[in-house]
Design a protein around this motif. Structure first.
Motif, PDB file in Angstrom:
ATOM      1  N   CYS A  16      17.061 -33.075  84.293  1.00 26.43           N
ATOM      2  CA  CYS A  16      17.082 -31.936  83.381  1.00 26.43           C
ATOM      3  C   CYS A  16      16.102 -32.167  82.229  1.00 26.43           C
ATOM      4  CB  CYS A  16      18.507 -31.783  82.847  1.00 26.43           C
ATOM      5  SG  CYS A  16      18.750 -30.365  81.789  1.00 26.43           S
ATOM      6  N   PRO A  17      15.302 -31.185  81.900  1.00 29.79           N
ATOM      7  CA  PRO A  17      15.283 -29.792  82.330  1.00 29.79           C
ATOM      8  C   PRO A  17      14.252 -29.495  83.416  1.00 29.79           C
ATOM      9  CG  PRO A  17      13.902 -29.974  80.404  1.00 29.79           C
ATOM     10  CD  PRO A  17      14.438 -31.374  80.716  1.00 29.79           C
ATOM     11  N   ASP A  49      22.733 -25.644  85.638  1.00 30.25           N
ATOM     12  CA  ASP A  49      21.518 -25.061  85.057  1.00 30.25           C
ATOM     13  C   ASP A  49      20.874 -23.977  85.921  1.00 30.25           C
ATOM     14  OD1 ASP A  49      21.840 -26.794  82.948  1.00 30.25           O
ATOM     15  OD2 ASP A  49      20.321 -28.223  83.638  1.00 30.25           O
ATOM     16  N   ALA A  99      21.752 -29.683  87.635  1.00 30.38           N
ATOM     17  CA  ALA A  99      21.148 -28.528  88.294  1.00 30.38           C
ATOM     18  C   ALA A  99      22.223 -27.580  88.817  1.00 30.38           C
ATOM     19  CB  ALA A  99      20.228 -28.975  89.426  1.00 30.38           C
TER      20      ALA A  99
END
Length: 78
Positions: free
Chosen positions: A16-17, A48, A45
Motif C-alpha cells: 500500500c498504496p 483499498d 488491497a
C-alpha cells in the motif's frame, strides 16, 4: 464484434498504496466497460481496491483469494 481480453496487472509484492495507484493508472488508459484483472499480495488491497472502485465509479466484478494472492476483476466506469 468480440470483447477484448482483460488487461492483467501483476502487483504481487507491492505494498500500500502502490496496488491502488497502479490499478488507477491502468484503468485510466482503458475504455468504459473494459476489464482489468489485478493480482496483489498486500492484505490491505482487500480493503483499498473495493473502496477505490466505489469512490471512482468503477465496478468490482469479482474478488477472489488463492493462498496469499488477491485477485480483483474491475470494469472501468464511465
Amino acid at each position: 464484434m468480440t470483447k477484448a481480453e482483460p488487461l492483467r496487472l501483476d502487483l504481487k509484492g507491492l505494498n500500500c498504496p502502490l496496488p491502488v495507484l497502479k490499478a488507477g493508472k491502468a484503468l485510466f488508459a482503458l475504455k468504459p466497460g473494459d476489464l482489468l484483472v489485478v493480482e496483489a499480495t498486500d492484505p490491505m488491497a482487500a480493503i483499498d481496491i473495493p473502496h477505490f472502485c466505489r469512490q471512482k465509479g468503477h465496478r468490482l466484478v469479482d474478488q477472489t483469494t488463492e493462498g496469499t494472492v488477491l485477485r480483483f476483476t474491475i470494469a472501468k466506469g464511465e
